[in-house]
Design a protein around this motif. Sequence first.
Motif, short mmCIF file in Angstrom:
data_model
loop_
_atom_site.label_atom_id
_atom_site.label_comp_id
_atom_site.label_asym_id
_atom_site.label_seq_id
_atom_site.Cartn_x
_atom_site.Cartn_y
_atom_site.Cartn_z
N CYS A 21 49.03 34.27 49.98
CA CYS A 21 48.16 34.09 48.80
C CYS A 21 49.06 33.63 47.66
CB CYS A 21 47.45 35.39 48.46
SG CYS A 21 46.41 35.30 46.99
N ALA A 22 49.01 32.35 47.38
CA ALA A 22 49.79 31.79 46.27
C ALA A 22 49.05 32.07 44.97
CB ALA A 22 49.98 30.30 46.47
N THR A 23 49.76 32.63 44.00
CA THR A 23 49.12 33.02 42.75
C THR A 23 49.71 32.27 41.57
OG1 THR A 23 50.63 34.81 42.16
CG2 THR A 23 48.87 35.34 43.73
N SER A 24 48.94 32.16 40.52
CA SER A 24 49.42 31.57 39.27
C SER A 24 48.58 32.11 38.12
CB SER A 24 49.34 30.04 39.33
OG SER A 24 47.99 29.61 39.46
N GLY A 25 49.17 32.06 36.94
CA GLY A 25 48.44 32.49 35.75
C GLY A 25 48.59 33.96 35.41
N TYR A 31 49.86 43.31 38.00
CA TYR A 31 48.49 43.26 38.45
C TYR A 31 48.36 43.92 39.82
CZ TYR A 31 46.74 39.98 34.92
OH TYR A 31 46.32 39.40 33.75
N THR A 32 47.27 44.55 40.06
CA THR A 32 46.92 45.02 41.39
C THR A 32 46.50 43.82 42.24
OG1 THR A 32 46.20 47.20 40.65
CG2 THR A 32 45.20 46.36 42.68
N VAL A 33 46.97 43.77 43.47
CA VAL A 33 46.53 42.71 44.37
C VAL A 33 45.97 43.34 45.65
CG1 VAL A 33 48.01 40.89 43.50
CG2 VAL A 33 48.87 42.44 45.25
N ALA A 34 45.05 42.64 46.27
CA ALA A 34 44.38 43.20 47.44
C ALA A 34 43.93 42.08 48.37
CB ALA A 34 43.18 44.04 47.01
N TRP A 35 43.76 42.46 49.63
CA TRP A 35 43.16 41.59 50.62
C TRP A 35 41.84 42.22 51.07
CZ3 TRP A 35 44.74 36.79 52.17
CH2 TRP A 35 46.04 36.41 51.84
N PHE A 36 40.84 41.39 51.18
CA PHE A 36 39.54 41.79 51.69
C PHE A 36 39.19 40.88 52.86
CE2 PHE A 36 37.91 44.65 48.36
CZ PHE A 36 38.85 44.42 47.37
N ARG A 37 38.19 41.28 53.62
CA ARG A 37 37.71 40.41 54.68
C ARG A 37 36.19 40.56 54.81
NH1 ARG A 37 40.25 43.43 60.05
NH2 ARG A 37 38.86 45.26 60.05
N GLN A 38 35.59 39.51 55.32
CA GLN A 38 34.15 39.53 55.52
C GLN A 38 33.81 38.84 56.84
OE1 GLN A 38 31.84 37.95 52.24
NE2 GLN A 38 30.03 39.09 52.91
N ALA A 39 33.25 39.62 57.74
CA ALA A 39 32.82 39.09 59.02
C ALA A 39 31.37 38.64 58.91
CB ALA A 39 32.95 40.17 60.10
N CYS A 95 42.09 36.98 49.20
CA CYS A 95 42.97 37.74 48.32
C CYS A 95 42.32 37.84 46.95
CB CYS A 95 44.36 37.10 48.22
SG CYS A 95 44.40 35.36 47.74
N ALA A 96 42.65 38.90 46.25
CA ALA A 96 42.03 39.16 44.95
C ALA A 96 43.01 39.94 44.08
CB ALA A 96 40.73 39.94 45.13
N THR A 97 42.74 39.95 42.80
CA THR A 97 43.60 40.68 41.88
C THR A 97 42.79 41.32 40.77
OG1 THR A 97 45.63 40.52 40.56
CG2 THR A 97 44.08 38.69 40.36
N PHE A 108 39.65 49.32 47.01
CA PHE A 108 38.97 48.80 48.19
C PHE A 108 37.54 48.35 47.91
CE2 PHE A 108 42.26 48.93 51.02
CZ PHE A 108 42.78 50.18 51.31
N ARG A 109 37.07 48.53 46.68
CA ARG A 109 35.73 48.06 46.35
C ARG A 109 35.81 46.64 45.83
NH1 ARG A 109 35.28 52.85 42.77
NH2 ARG A 109 35.08 54.65 44.13
N PRO A 110 35.10 45.69 46.43
CA PRO A 110 35.15 44.30 45.95
C PRO A 110 34.83 44.16 44.46
CG PRO A 110 34.08 44.39 48.09
CD PRO A 110 34.30 45.81 47.66
N MET A 111 33.94 44.99 43.95
CA MET A 111 33.54 44.87 42.54
C MET A 111 34.67 45.26 41.59
SD MET A 111 29.57 46.10 42.44
CE MET A 111 29.53 45.81 40.69
N SER A 112 35.71 45.90 42.11
CA SER A 112 36.83 46.30 41.26
C SER A 112 37.73 45.13 40.88
CB SER A 112 37.67 47.37 41.96
OG SER A 112 36.89 48.52 42.21
N MET A 113 37.67 44.07 41.67
CA MET A 113 38.56 42.94 41.45
C MET A 113 38.06 42.02 40.34
SD MET A 113 41.05 43.39 43.58
CE MET A 113 40.91 45.18 43.41
N ASP A 114 39.02 41.44 39.62
CA ASP A 114 38.68 40.55 38.52
C ASP A 114 38.71 39.07 38.91
OD1 ASP A 114 40.64 42.80 36.61
OD2 ASP A 114 38.45 42.62 36.49
N TYR A 115 39.59 38.74 39.84
CA TYR A 115 39.73 37.34 40.24
C TYR A 115 39.84 37.25 41.76
CZ TYR A 115 41.13 37.04 35.35
OH TYR A 115 41.17 37.14 33.97
N TRP A 116 39.28 36.19 42.30
CA TRP A 116 39.26 35.99 43.74
C TRP A 116 39.83 34.62 44.10
CZ3 TRP A 116 37.62 39.49 47.38
CH2 TRP A 116 36.99 40.64 46.88
#
Length: 126
Positions: A21-25, A31-39, A95-97, A108-116
């Motif tokens: 996950c390449a990040t910028s900005g 920052y907190t970073v996380a990985w999520f997945r969706q099947a 990836c999200a942050t 682990f809650r998707p709604m907690s993330m600010d950027y995707w």
Amino acid sequence: VQLQASGGGLVQPGGSLRLSCATSGFTLPYYTVAWFRQAPGKEREGVSCLSRSDGRTFYADSVKGRITISSDAAENTVYLQMNSLKPEDTAVYYCATAHNWYGSSWCFRPMSMDYWGNGTQVTVSS
């Protein structure tokens, strides 16, 4: 803030993949970073979190022992090393942050993330 995920692909059961996950900005350690997945047909779920500042790592029970999250601040990149992959790991991985950190359950809650970032498809199949 931008995030760009890559590294997905088709892998046989038991195989490995490393997602990037390449990040910028923003500055990674702050920052907190996380990985999520969706099947298909399922809700997006948290896979792994890396807390800001102290860099503690957390994993969903379904991937614990098989997946490792890490970051390289110099490269502004977050990684997800996935080993012993199973067919049930098949999903689009994101990836999200987030600016904050309120614990692993919060992370682990998707709604907690600010950027995707965009998603990258992982398919585990023989």
